[in-house]
Write a protein that holds these residues in place. Structure first.
Motif, PDB file in Angstrom:
ATOM      1  N   CYS A 184       0.835  -1.189   0.000  1.00 15.63           N
ATOM      2  CA  CYS A 184       0.000   0.000   0.000  1.00 15.63           C
ATOM      3  C   CYS A 184       0.873   1.243   0.000  1.00 15.63           C
ATOM      4  O   CYS A 184       2.076   1.182   0.212  1.00 15.63           O
ATOM      5  CB  CYS A 184      -0.913   0.000   1.221  1.00 15.63           C
ATOM      6  SG  CYS A 184       0.025   0.154   2.763  1.00 15.63           S
ATOM      7  N   ASN A 198       0.992  -0.756  12.078  1.00 14.12           N
ATOM      8  CA  ASN A 198      -0.227   0.049  11.985  1.00 14.12           C
ATOM      9  C   ASN A 198      -0.615   0.322  10.533  1.00 14.12           C
ATOM     10  O   ASN A 198      -1.110   1.398  10.208  1.00 14.12           O
ATOM     11  CB  ASN A 198      -0.046   1.374  12.726  1.00 14.12           C
ATOM     12  CG  ASN A 198       0.228   1.164  14.204  1.00 14.12           C
ATOM     13  OD1 ASN A 198      -0.296   0.217  14.805  1.00 14.12           O
ATOM     14  ND2 ASN A 198       1.039   2.021  14.785  1.00 14.12           N
ATOM     15  N   PRO A 235      -2.698   0.684   7.471  1.00 15.33           N
ATOM     16  CA  PRO A 235      -4.170   0.822   7.290  1.00 15.33           C
ATOM     17  C   PRO A 235      -4.777  -0.346   6.526  1.00 15.33           C
ATOM     18  O   PRO A 235      -5.842  -0.837   6.868  1.00 15.33           O
ATOM     19  CB  PRO A 235      -4.293   2.133   6.518  1.00 15.33           C
ATOM     20  CG  PRO A 235      -3.025   2.877   6.806  1.00 15.33           C
ATOM     21  CD  PRO A 235      -1.968   1.850   6.964  1.00 15.33           C
ATOM     22  N   ALA A 236      -4.085  -0.795   5.500  1.00 17.73           N
ATOM     23  CA  ALA A 236      -4.636  -1.912   4.716  1.00 17.73           C
ATOM     24  C   ALA A 236      -4.716  -3.167   5.564  1.00 17.73           C
ATOM     25  O   ALA A 236      -5.704  -3.933   5.501  1.00 17.73           O
ATOM     26  CB  ALA A 236      -3.763  -2.149   3.484  1.00 17.73           C
ATOM     27  N   LYS A 237      -3.681  -3.386   6.348  1.00 14.88           N
ATOM     28  CA  LYS A 237      -3.688  -4.566   7.214  1.00 14.88           C
ATOM     29  C   LYS A 237      -4.777  -4.452   8.277  1.00 14.88           C
ATOM     30  O   LYS A 237      -5.489  -5.434   8.569  1.00 14.88           O
ATOM     31  CB  LYS A 237      -2.330  -4.711   7.858  1.00 14.88           C
ATOM     32  CG  LYS A 237      -2.172  -5.962   8.700  1.00 14.88           C
ATOM     33  CD  LYS A 237      -0.777  -6.053   9.264  1.00 14.88           C
ATOM     34  CE  LYS A 237      -0.611  -7.309  10.118  1.00 14.88           C
ATOM     35  NZ  LYS A 237       0.748  -7.382  10.703  1.00 14.88           N
ATOM     36  N   ALA A 238      -4.912  -3.281   8.851  1.00 15.13           N
ATOM     37  CA  ALA A 238      -5.950  -3.076   9.867  1.00 15.13           C
ATOM     38  C   ALA A 238      -7.338  -3.282   9.280  1.00 15.13           C
ATOM     39  O   ALA A 238      -8.222  -3.898   9.898  1.00 15.13           O
ATOM     40  CB  ALA A 238      -5.806  -1.664  10.449  1.00 15.13           C
ATOM     41  N   LYS A 239      -7.541  -2.792   8.067  1.00 16.14           N
ATOM     42  CA  LYS A 239      -8.847  -2.964   7.416  1.00 16.14           C
ATOM     43  C   LYS A 239      -9.121  -4.426   7.173  1.00 16.14           C
ATOM     44  O   LYS A 239     -10.240  -4.921   7.403  1.00 16.14           O
ATOM     45  CB  LYS A 239      -8.842  -2.189   6.093  1.00 16.14           C
ATOM     46  CG  LYS A 239     -10.160  -2.257   5.366  1.00 16.14           C
ATOM     47  CD  LYS A 239     -10.098  -1.443   4.097  1.00 16.14           C
ATOM     48  CE  LYS A 239     -11.412  -1.529   3.325  1.00 16.14           C
ATOM     49  NZ  LYS A 239     -11.351  -0.770   2.069  1.00 16.14           N
ATOM     50  N   ARG A 240      -8.096  -5.167   6.716  1.00 11.88           N
ATOM     51  CA  ARG A 240      -8.276  -6.584   6.440  1.00 11.88           C
ATOM     52  C   ARG A 240      -8.585  -7.351   7.729  1.00 11.88           C
ATOM     53  O   ARG A 240      -9.457  -8.211   7.786  1.00 11.88           O
ATOM     54  CB  ARG A 240      -7.009  -7.146   5.777  1.00 11.88           C
ATOM     55  CG  ARG A 240      -7.204  -8.581   5.282  1.00 11.88           C
ATOM     56  CD  ARG A 240      -5.987  -9.109   4.575  1.00 11.88           C
ATOM     57  NE  ARG A 240      -4.879  -9.364   5.494  1.00 11.88           N
ATOM     58  CZ  ARG A 240      -3.808  -8.602   5.592  1.00 11.88           C
ATOM     59  NH1 ARG A 240      -3.687  -7.508   4.825  1.00 11.88           N
ATOM     60  NH2 ARG A 240      -2.848  -8.879   6.453  1.00 11.88           N
ATOM     61  N   ARG A 272      -9.957  -6.076  10.389  1.00 14.40           N
ATOM     62  CA  ARG A 272     -11.286  -5.669  10.859  1.00 14.40           C
ATOM     63  C   ARG A 272     -12.374  -6.422  10.102  1.00 14.40           C
ATOM     64  O   ARG A 272     -13.351  -6.885  10.688  1.00 14.40           O
ATOM     65  CB  ARG A 272     -11.434  -4.157  10.682  1.00 14.40           C
ATOM     66  CG  ARG A 272     -12.729  -3.604  11.281  1.00 14.40           C
ATOM     67  CD  ARG A 272     -12.747  -2.073  11.311  1.00 14.40           C
ATOM     68  NE  ARG A 272     -12.539  -1.482  10.001  1.00 14.40           N
ATOM     69  CZ  ARG A 272     -11.413  -0.884   9.611  1.00 14.40           C
ATOM     70  NH1 ARG A 272     -10.387  -0.774  10.462  1.00 14.40           N
ATOM     71  NH2 ARG A 272     -11.325  -0.379   8.409  1.00 14.40           N
ATOM     72  N   GLU A 273     -12.156  -6.562   8.795  1.00 12.02           N
ATOM     73  CA  GLU A 273     -13.146  -7.298   8.007  1.00 12.02           C
ATOM     74  C   GLU A 273     -13.195  -8.760   8.411  1.00 12.02           C
ATOM     75  O   GLU A 273     -14.281  -9.363   8.503  1.00 12.02           O
ATOM     76  CB  GLU A 273     -12.798  -7.177   6.523  1.00 12.02           C
ATOM     77  CG  GLU A 273     -13.024  -5.767   5.961  1.00 12.02           C
ATOM     78  CD  GLU A 273     -12.574  -5.660   4.505  1.00 12.02           C
ATOM     79  OE1 GLU A 273     -11.956  -6.633   4.004  1.00 12.02           O
ATOM     80  OE2 GLU A 273     -12.843  -4.617   3.885  1.00 12.02           O
ATOM     81  N   GLU A 289     -15.086  -8.945  11.703  1.00 15.02           N
ATOM     82  CA  GLU A 289     -16.526  -8.777  11.522  1.00 15.02           C
ATOM     83  C   GLU A 289     -17.143 -10.031  10.914  1.00 15.02           C
ATOM     84  O   GLU A 289     -18.242 -10.459  11.290  1.00 15.02           O
ATOM     85  CB  GLU A 289     -16.797  -7.567  10.624  1.00 15.02           C
ATOM     86  CG  GLU A 289     -16.453  -6.248  11.286  1.00 15.02           C
ATOM     87  CD  GLU A 289     -16.654  -5.069  10.343  1.00 15.02           C
ATOM     88  OE1 GLU A 289     -16.961  -5.324   9.136  1.00 15.02           O
ATOM     89  OE2 GLU A 289     -16.501  -3.907  10.771  1.00 15.02           O
TER      90      GLU A 289
END
Length: 327
Positions: free
Chosen positions: A282, A297, A299-304, A306-307, A310
């Motif tokens: 990224c 930290n 962002p792409a890893k955090a988003k992945r 989080r998904e 969920e």
């Protein structure tokens, strides 16, 4: 007893009379030979002794092996009789070549009349049948009568003032030097790519390498003939040409092989680069790839993550609902 006899008597008594005479003779011989010899090496760089600075003359030592018609026209020409005969300086003749010579043919363009001449001997009876002999051949014959030295001839071959000074140097070799020495003289210039036009009026541009090959392999020279090369020597020259061509082919193959191997290595490197998996990063990673904090930290890893979290929660909920319905 006079003074001279007294000196001689003293030298005889001292035992130095003969020694002084021998030294005087040696000094005179050294002075006579000064500048007449030069060291030389063969093609492999092996020392071969000394080569005389005085050039040998092969064939006819009066006519320079020239065609009779050409020679008679030279001797009767106004330029030769009134200008060149009086010149006995090599450098002055070189200046004449620089200003007067524009081609290497025996005749000036459009001056030789061949009408009414038949057979091989047509036109050889009189001088008038020849036309106007060229200044190149007049100067060539004057150089021959001047008996130029080896060093002077070499200076002509390597001249940078005019290509026609060089051209007359090669012609001098072809007309006057022993056929066995032609390869020694001309072989170093076979790859010379500087150009010259020997034709009167132009239209026959060639390199000096081509000029030298023509002089070695052909007798005809713009309406006249070079001296004939004996058959055994011509065969030896042909063999040297073939050996030289084989050597050039081997060198070209080695060169092409080296180039191909380099290209092959480059292509293999490119293939290896293409076969390696591409790592997608990224923009955050591209900016902060050196920083461990930002790697954690991302962002792409955090988003992945989080998904995935969920999705896991949703699966747990669905599994809970299914179990409650079953009960």
């Amino acid at each position: 007893m006079d003074t001279v006899q007294a000196i001689i008597q003293q030298q005889i008594e001292a035992g130095t009379f003969l020694q002084s005479v021998q030294q005087g003779q040696q000094t005179q011989q050294d002075q006579a030979n000064y500048g007449e010899e030069e060291e030389y090496e063969d093609e492999e760089g092996t020392y071969k002794g000394k080569r005389s600075n005085t050039l040998p003359v092969w064939g006819n030592k009066v006519t320079m092996n020239l065609n009779t018609l050409v020679l008679e026209n030279i001797r009767e020409s106004y330029y030769y009789k009134n200008n060149l005969v009086e010149i006995d300086n090599f450098q002055t003749l070189i200046e004449q070549i620089f200003y007067q010579v524009k081609h290497l043919e025996p005749w000036e363009k459009g001056t030789r009349r061949l009408q009414g001449m038949t057979g091989m001997c047509g036109g050889v009876r009189g001088v008038g049948a020849g036309g106007v002999v060229s200044s190149a051949y007049c100067l060539l014959y004057r150089l021959f009568n001047l008996k130029i030295s080896r060093k002077q001839l070499i200076s002509m071959l390597n001249s940078r003032q005019s290509v026609y000074i060089r051209g007359l140097g090669f012609m001098y070799i072809r007309y006057t030097q022993p056929p066995a020495d032609l390869w020694y003289w001309l072989e170093p210039y076979l790859d010379d790519d500087r150009e010259i036009d020997p034709r009167s009026g132009g239209g026959d541009l060639m390199t000096f390498g081509q000029l030298v090959r023509t002089m070695i392999n052909k007798l005809d020279w713009y309406g006249t003939l070079f001296p004939r090369i004996p058959v055994p020597i011509q065969k030896d020259i042909d063999e040297k040409f073939s050996e030289r061509k084989k050597q050039q082919l081997l060198e070209e193959e080695e060169w092409n092989g080296a180039e191909n191997s380099m290209k092959g290595a480059e292509e293999e490197e490119k293939k290896e680069e293409k076969s390696l998996p591409k790592v997608s990063k990224c923009k955050h990673h591209l900016r902060h790839h050196h920083c461990r904090k930002h790697r954690k930290n991302c962002p792409a890893k955090a988003k992945r993550l989080r998904e995935e979290k969920e999705k896991q929660q949703q699966n747990d909920v669905e599994m809970g609902e299914t179990s409650s319905k079953t009960n």
